[in-house]
Design a protein around this motif. Structure first.
Motif, PDB file in Angstrom:
ATOM      1  N   VAL B  96      47.102 -22.837 -34.018  1.00 56.70           N
ATOM      2  CA  VAL B  96      47.075 -21.605 -33.299  1.00 56.70           C
ATOM      3  C   VAL B  96      47.775 -20.481 -34.058  1.00 56.70           C
ATOM      4  O   VAL B  96      48.813 -20.507 -34.240  1.00 56.70           O
ATOM      5  CB  VAL B  96      47.613 -21.787 -31.898  1.00 56.70           C
ATOM      6  N   ALA B 109      53.302 -21.655 -29.416  1.00 56.58           N
ATOM      7  CA  ALA B 109      52.218 -22.597 -28.542  1.00 56.58           C
ATOM      8  C   ALA B 109      52.597 -23.943 -28.423  1.00 56.58           C
ATOM      9  O   ALA B 109      52.821 -24.629 -29.397  1.00 56.58           O
ATOM     10  CB  ALA B 109      50.661 -22.248 -29.331  1.00 56.58           C
ATOM     11  N   VAL B 111      50.407 -27.413 -27.596  1.00 57.52           N
ATOM     12  CA  VAL B 111      49.269 -27.931 -27.656  1.00 57.52           C
ATOM     13  C   VAL B 111      49.277 -29.415 -27.198  1.00 57.52           C
ATOM     14  O   VAL B 111      49.873 -30.411 -27.566  1.00 57.52           O
ATOM     15  CB  VAL B 111      48.399 -27.747 -28.918  1.00 57.52           C
ATOM     16  N   ILE B 121      46.418 -25.103 -24.487  1.00 55.87           N
ATOM     17  CA  ILE B 121      47.409 -24.339 -25.098  1.00 55.87           C
ATOM     18  C   ILE B 121      48.183 -23.656 -24.289  1.00 55.87           C
ATOM     19  O   ILE B 121      47.608 -22.939 -23.655  1.00 55.87           O
ATOM     20  CB  ILE B 121      46.464 -23.585 -26.317  1.00 55.87           C
ATOM     21  N   VAL B 135      42.183 -20.312 -32.725  1.00 51.13           N
ATOM     22  CA  VAL B 135      42.559 -21.716 -32.425  1.00 51.13           C
ATOM     23  C   VAL B 135      41.787 -22.371 -33.527  1.00 51.13           C
ATOM     24  O   VAL B 135      40.419 -22.298 -33.384  1.00 51.13           O
ATOM     25  CB  VAL B 135      42.337 -22.245 -31.040  1.00 51.13           C
TER      26      VAL B 135
END
Lengths: 258, 456
Positions: B96, B109, B111, B121, B135
């Motif tokens: 990201v 971020a 995930v 996210i 992304v």
């Protein structure tokens, strides 16, 4: 069909015109003259045996009669038709002139019966049934009733030659030509073929036979013709030719053979 | 505070734009302008992963790129992407990135992939307003069957408002054929990797390429068989007529046939193909490639067949001809009923050889772009730089030629057995016409003269 009896002398002259008449027949291969003027009359019902050493031209003469060889000059009549006339329909003539070859020449891809049927169907336009019936009769006549569905390769030489005779007879020939019919056969197989030929002669068939079989000539021939070097050296009744040959060469030949 | 606007397709977008413009005209400039969206998905694509092509293939790894542009005043705290059904991916492959214009913005971020096909996210600290998000999902694999896929987006902003943005534009994924699936499965096998680690085995016998080449080369094989099936019977007919001409009594006919046969047999087929394919269009004659291919093959083959037939007919003993003629049969009747049936049986082995040659020679048509066996193999080899497709093509030839060769050999031995009597007569090895089984004791065979018969 004249008589059942075997004539020992030349048949009646003049009463009938000859079935085959050869006049001054010449034939050359390249520069070699094989036939140097042949004159021969063959009458209906007559059995003429032609003798002579190898290379004397006897087979060539025979082959000229149905024009398998093209004569260089001279004339040949068969019945009323001049065979040597270029306009003659040879196929029509050949229908009535049966020929038996030294090497049989059966069609190897066909059975015995089919061999006898083929020309009947194609030339005489007989129906399949009729051709089959004739084939069976003729094969039975030459003693091969039980070999009809065999291919030539499954038959002995003598049997093959008898099929070849049946094949020629099925066309109802007016004359039969035999070109050393037994020369390619083993001795033990010769008799069967000669018996068929004798039977045929007794039935009154007109036959011109080129052979080396002296016994056959003596027993069956109405007339014996001796050829050498492309000419007819001597002809006459078998008794005369064998018993008291006029020509020195005939005497020498007969002496050598028998 | 936005209603979600489906962004399904360009057409929908266009329709929306037109409606919007019309609406603006109708309402006049007094009405408020279009409300900005919380976030706009600007890109959602997958990277092409086709070997030498630009398709996205199922069953193979690709990279999915998703881009979103947040509105000026929107600060995003969470993005939830609902990934295509059946897509294989993991959190490790997800990258990201935040972009403020061209500057990268550090984003913390997190995930997570719960396993229900979604990707969460989360930004513990809300991302700066108006940020652009990128992304990238590396190592994602679409299902092997392929299909049309979309990614749905849901965002949460700093106020806690959840906005559903709906599905993205479509991603077209090409399905793998059965052979490609097997091939890609093979690619993962250890023994295949070991095999391919050998340079020779890899370049000539790569199992994965064998599997993918077969269906493709098979198409060319069918074309080649089609050419043979059309050309060979044609060649037989023309070749037979030529053979009759070559044996004709008339010199002009003989000369024409000989001329043709000698020209065709005396020049390479490759050249004949070039002359036909490049010469005819120059004369304004345009024939379909496949048809022209058949014609050229037939016209070439018939010259060879002519000689085969002539030899076959002339090998029949002259006595056969004489016997038939002595029975009153005409020359055509003799030819049809006596000579040809025997000659045909004799020439079947050589004819089969010619058929094999013709079949192999279809490969020459690749030079003029006919899509036959070699041409298909060549295409794959050009794309992969591997020789294996040519080996596959060779196998396709052998599948036909080896059995035919075996049959021919059997026929040859069979036919010599069957006709030994006749052959013996010609060569003088066996006694005359004994049919090959009675004891050969006489020596008369030397008396026979063997002359070429006059057929016409």
């Amino acid at each position: 069909m004249t008589t059942e009896t075997i004539n020992t002398s030349t048949p009646v002259e003049g009463a009938e015109q000859p079935i085959v008449r050869i006049q001054d027949l010449h034939k050359s291969f390249g520069g070699t003259e094989v036939l140097k003027g042949i004159d021969l009359d063959v009458h209906r019902g007559e059995v003429v045996v032609v003798l002579g050493p190898s290379g004397s031209g006897k087979s060539t003469m025979l082959r000229c009669i149905n024009r398998l060889e093209e004569p260089t000059s001279g004339h040949i009549w068969f019945e009323d038709v001049e065979i040597t006339n270029p306009k003659t329909n040879l196929n029509k003539v050949r229908e009535h002139v049966g020929m038996v070859f030294q090497s049989f020449n059966l069609f190897p891809h066909l059975t015995a019966k089919e061999n006898v049927m083929l020309a009947q169907r194609k030339v005489l336009k007989r129906s399949k049934e009729e051709a089959a019936k004739v084939a069976e009769e003729q094969l039975a006549r030459v003693g091969l009733a039980d070999r009809m569905d065999h291919h030539p390769s499954e038959l002995s030489g003598g049997q093959q030659q008898r099929v070849a005779i049946a094949r020629a007879l099925a066309m109802d020939p007016h004359v039969m030509l035999f070109d050393e019919a037994t020369s390619a056969l083993d001795p033990e197989l010769v008799r069967g073929v000669l018996d068929v030929m004798k039977e045929l002669a007794r039935g009154g068939m007109t036959m011109i036979v080129v052979t080396h079989e002296m016994g056959f000539a003596r027993d069956v021939a109405d007339r014996v013709v001796f050829m050498e070097g492309g000419v007819i050296v001597e002809e006459g009744a078998p008794d005369q030719v064998f018993g008291n040959p006029k020509s020195e060469r005939t005497r020498a030949f007969i002496g050598d053979i028998s | 505070m936005n209603t979600s606007i489906p962004k399904a397709s360009p057409i929908a977008r266009l329709a929306l734009a037109i409606a919007l413009v019309l609406g603006l005209f109708a309402a006049g400039s007094l009405l408020a302008p279009r409300q900005a969206q919380a976030l706009e998905v600007t890109q959602c694509t997958a990277a092409p992963n086709e070997d030498g092509g630009n398709q996205i293939l199922g069953g193979a790894e690709t990279r999915i790129t998703w881009r979103g542009q947040a509105a000026e005043d929107e600060s995003v705290t969470s993005i939830v992407l609902t990934m295509p059904e059946g897509l294989q991916f993991d959190a490790e492959g997800v990258k990201v990135t935040g972009l403020d214009d061209l500057d990268r913005v550090e984003l913390n971020a997190q995930v997570t992939i719960p396993g229900d096909g979604t990707m969460h996210i989360d930004f513990p600290e809300p991302a700066p307003a108006g940020l652009s998000f990128l992304v990238e999902t590396y190592g994602a694999t679409f299902p092997a069957e392929g299909g049309t896929f979309t990614v749905s987006t849901q965002i949460t902003d700093a106020d806690g408002t959840v906005t559903d943005l709906g599905p993205s534009s479509e991603i077209q994924v090409a399905g793998l054929s059965k052979s490609e699936q097997i091939s890609s499965w093979l690619e993962g096998q250890e023994w295949v990797q070991a095999w391919n680690s050998n340079r020779f085995l890899h370049m000539f016998f790569d199992p994965t390429l064998i599997v993918t080449s077969v269906p493709s080369v098979a198409q060319g094989w069918v074309t080649a068989l089609g050419i043979v099936i059309i050309a060979f019977p044609l060649a037989i007919v023309v070749g037979f007529l030529l053979a009759l001409l070559r044996m004709s009594k008339l010199l002009p006919l003989r000369a024409i046939a000989s001329f043709y046969v000698n020209i065709v047999r005396g020049t390479p087929m490759f050249l004949q193909i070039y002359i036909a394919f490049f010469g005819l269009p120059l004369l304004g004659v345009n024939i379909d490639n496949f048809a022209l291919g058949c014609i050229v093959m037939a016209l070439n083959s018939c010259a060879y067949l002519c000689e085969i037939f002539r030899a076959g007919i002339q090998s029949i003993n002259k006595g056969q001809f004489e016997a038939a003629r002595s029975l009153g049969m005409t020359a055509p009747q003799t030819m049809l009923n006596v000579i040809i049936p025997q000659a045909f049986r004799n020439v079947i082995p050589t004819m089969t050889n010619e058929l094999i040659t013709l079949y192999k020679d279809t490969s020459l048509l690749a030079a003029v772009g006919i899509m036959e066996t070699v041409m298909y193999a060549k295409t794959i080899t050009a794309a992969t730089g591997n020789i294996t497709p040519y080996i596959v093509a060779a196998l396709f030839y052998l599948v036909v030629t080896l059995p035919m060769t075996a049959i021919t050999r059997r026929m040859e031995t069979g036919s010599t057995k069957k006709t030994s009597g006749k052959k013996g007569k010609r060569s003088g090895k066996l006694s005359d016409g004994k049919g090959g089984w009675t004891p050969a004791t006489d020596g008369t065979s030397t008396k026979l003269e063997v002359k070429q018969p006059d057929y016409f």
